[in-house]
Design an enzyme around this catalytic site. Structure first.
Site, PDB file in Angstrom:
ATOM      1  N   LYS A 116       0.745  -1.225  -0.038  1.00 48.41           N
ATOM      2  CA  LYS A 116       0.002   0.016  -0.102  1.00 48.41           C
ATOM      3  C   LYS A 116       0.836   1.066  -0.110  1.00 48.41           C
ATOM      4  CE  LYS A 116      -4.080  -1.926   2.166  1.00 48.41           C
ATOM      5  NZ  LYS A 116      -3.761  -3.320   1.954  1.00 48.41           N
ATOM      6  N   GLY A 164      -8.055  -8.131   2.752  1.00 49.03           N
ATOM      7  CA  GLY A 164      -9.167  -9.039   3.537  1.00 49.03           C
ATOM      8  C   GLY A 164      -9.409  -8.610   4.749  1.00 49.03           C
ATOM      9  N   ILE A 203     -11.494   9.073   5.653  1.00 51.52           N
ATOM     10  CA  ILE A 203     -12.496   9.765   4.950  1.00 51.52           C
ATOM     11  C   ILE A 203     -13.993   9.061   5.412  1.00 51.52           C
ATOM     12  CG2 ILE A 203     -13.403  10.475   2.736  1.00 51.52           C
ATOM     13  CD1 ILE A 203     -10.667  11.427   3.273  1.00 51.52           C
ATOM     14  N   ARG A 293      -5.646  -8.619  -8.952  1.00 47.57           N
ATOM     15  CA  ARG A 293      -6.504 -10.158  -9.018  1.00 47.57           C
ATOM     16  C   ARG A 293      -7.697  -9.878  -9.539  1.00 47.57           C
ATOM     17  NH1 ARG A 293      -9.829  -9.996  -4.671  1.00 47.57           N
ATOM     18  NH2 ARG A 293      -8.945  -8.869  -2.798  1.00 47.57           N
ATOM     19  N   VAL A 296     -13.885 -10.947  -5.914  1.00 43.79           N
ATOM     20  CA  VAL A 296     -15.191 -11.605  -5.459  1.00 43.79           C
ATOM     21  C   VAL A 296     -16.324 -11.251  -6.671  1.00 43.79           C
ATOM     22  CG1 VAL A 296     -16.716 -12.573  -3.867  1.00 43.79           C
ATOM     23  CG2 VAL A 296     -13.960 -12.302  -3.224  1.00 43.79           C
ATOM     24  N   ARG A 339     -23.318 -11.891  -0.986  1.00 45.22           N
ATOM     25  CA  ARG A 339     -22.403 -12.990  -0.694  1.00 45.22           C
ATOM     26  C   ARG A 339     -23.190 -13.962   0.258  1.00 45.22           C
ATOM     27  NH1 ARG A 339     -16.362 -10.642  -0.115  1.00 45.22           N
ATOM     28  NH2 ARG A 339     -16.348  -9.061  -1.793  1.00 45.22           N
TER      29      ARG A 339
END
Length: 455
Positions: A116, A164, A203, A293, A296, A339
């Site tokens: 990051k 995650g 934020i 990547r 989901v 989900r």
């Protein structure tokens, strides 16, 4: 085109990749742990090979065993899916060294954007707006206190190598900072083997907006629109939709252009996602991170754009140009994804593994898709993520999509384990969600307290 690819994953994403590969005429190799010998992806693949015992570190994270499986089966490429080794630059580099194509960006780009702190620095160079924060890694509480005073509270502590939802803490004042920093650092060290942190101004409230991008080896980069992922619990997404009701035409053009600029700056290849925080009060957006990547929630974008992202991943990795140009991409209707997890929302979302004794998945009609690796009689192992399915719907407009999702969740029936289907049904029916009036604080601060009162 590749003759054969190995899927270095499990569950519904492994099934999704196998199906895409089969439609492209590409053979597949499934890997599995001893706990997954009866998993659906094992039944669907052309070849299967066990890579270790149930523990992830000994199977789905075991680079040597996975690469050995690829060599033994003659696989020319490896698709990592999401999670596990999907953003591990060491694994991508090992694939490169062994002349096995990693279906994703290069290890160099993963290092650049997966960390990051590096990613923030690159985005500043690219002219993409970033939130005020620390310029480099933060290792001590003394450093953290000093930086927090400079940028102002509230702040977010984030693991540099994180993902995650791990290694993240919100801090409102100096009294909370030291214990939060120590806890986040310990969590990051345990999860990623790297305790380096960074700090940025929070934020809040905000919308979590992400833009799907695709790039190829010929330098073409396109976007496939945005997704609104603001409905989250503990920094984990629960429900996603596209397009975002919080974004108008002008802002949409600005945020998608920024995402393309970011990807072009690092010569990005394959599928990726640029994530932003949007301050609705000012209309300003800030780069948060890049996921190197497939996501989901990629089916949401597939519904509104008509582009099969997983097939594009395989084609691009094979050296092909993107099958669509930006001017060819059109967006239609509205899509939503819920989900479905094997967990008990009434008991602090505790995992609920076990044997599925009966299963009925919603079907029928145009614009309904269920991505899952479940089947009746399947035993959900306790070792992995609790997500067992994704329900995705598409309608001509948002109202139709909401009604279709409500219908689908009402039909969803799984016996033998506890799931969050009823929780998702209540969420998608909540007046605030129906009105599109929510941000990243809504689920935790507004919806969950009311939901838990119902007991």
């Amino acid at each position: 085109m590749f003759n054969k690819i190995l899927i270095a994953n499990r569950g519904e994403i492994a099934v999704r990749i196998i199906r895409a590969a089969r439609e492209l005429g590409v053979g597949t190799v499934a890997i599995y742990s001893t706990a997954d010998r009866d998993a659906l992806h094992v039944h669907l693949a052309d070849e299967v090979i066990c890579v270790g015992p149930a523990r992830s570190t000994e199977s789905y994270l075991n680079m040597n065993n996975i690469l050995s499986a690829a060599v033994a089966t003659g696989a020319q490429a490896i698709h990592p899916g999401f999670g596990f080794l999907s953003e591990n630059s060491k694994f991508a580099r090992l694939c490169e060294e062994m002349n096995i194509k990693f279906i994703g960006p290069s290890a160099k780009v993963m290092d650049m954007m997966g960390d990051k702190i590096n990613a923030r620095a690159e985005m500043i160079k690219a002219g993409v707006p970033v939130t005020p924060g620390s310029e480099g890694e933060v290792h001590t509480t003394d450093e953290a206190v000093k930086i927090a005073e400079e940028i102002g509270y509230p702040i977010m502590l984030k693991a540099s190598a994180g993902g995650g939802g791990k290694g993240i803490r919100k801090v409102n004042n100096v009294e909370e900072l030291v214990p939060a920093f120590e806890a986040a650092q310990a969590e990051a060290q345990a999860a990623f083997g790297n305790g380096a942190m960074f700090i940025e101004r929070m934020i809040f409230p905000a919308r979590h907006i992400e833009v799907q991008i695709l790039g190829d080896s010929q330098g073409n980069v396109i976007h496939l629109g945005e997704r609104d992922c603001s409905l989250q619990r503990n920094n984990q997404k629960v429900l996603e939709e596209s397009p975002s009701v919080a974004i108008g035409h002008t802002l949409r053009n600005e945020i998608t252009a920024a995402a393309v600029k970011a990807a072009q700056h690092v010569s990005y290849e394959n599928a990726g996602t640029i994530e932003f925080l949007l301050d609705e009060s000012s209309g300003k957006f800030y780069f948060m991170e890049m996921n190197t990547r497939v996501q989901v929630e990629h089916p949401v974008t597939e519904f509104v754009s008509g582009v099969d992202i997983v097939k594009e991943q395989i084609r691009v990795a094979n050296g092909n140009e993107l099958s669509v140009k930006q001017e060819d991409v059109t967006f239609s209707g509205h899509a939503i994804e819920c989900r479905i997890n094997a967990e008990n929302p009434k008991f602090n979302f505790a995992p609920s593994p076990g044997k599925i004794t009966n299963l009925f998945l919603p079907s029928g009609g145009v614009g309904l898709r269920v991505d899952s690796a479940m089947y009746s009689g399947y035993s959900i192992p306790p070792y992995y993520d609790s997500m067992i399915a994704k329900v995705i719907v598409h309608g001509e407009n948002r109202f139709e999509a909401l009604m279709k999702m409500q219908r689908a969740l009402l039909e969803f029936d799984v016996e033998g384990v506890i799931t969050n289907v009823d929780f998702q049904l209540e969420l998608i029916s909540d007046p605030h969600v129906v009105a599109g009036d929510y941000d990243t604080s809504f689920l935790g601060n507004v919806f969950l307290p009311e939901y838990q009162k119902e007991d």
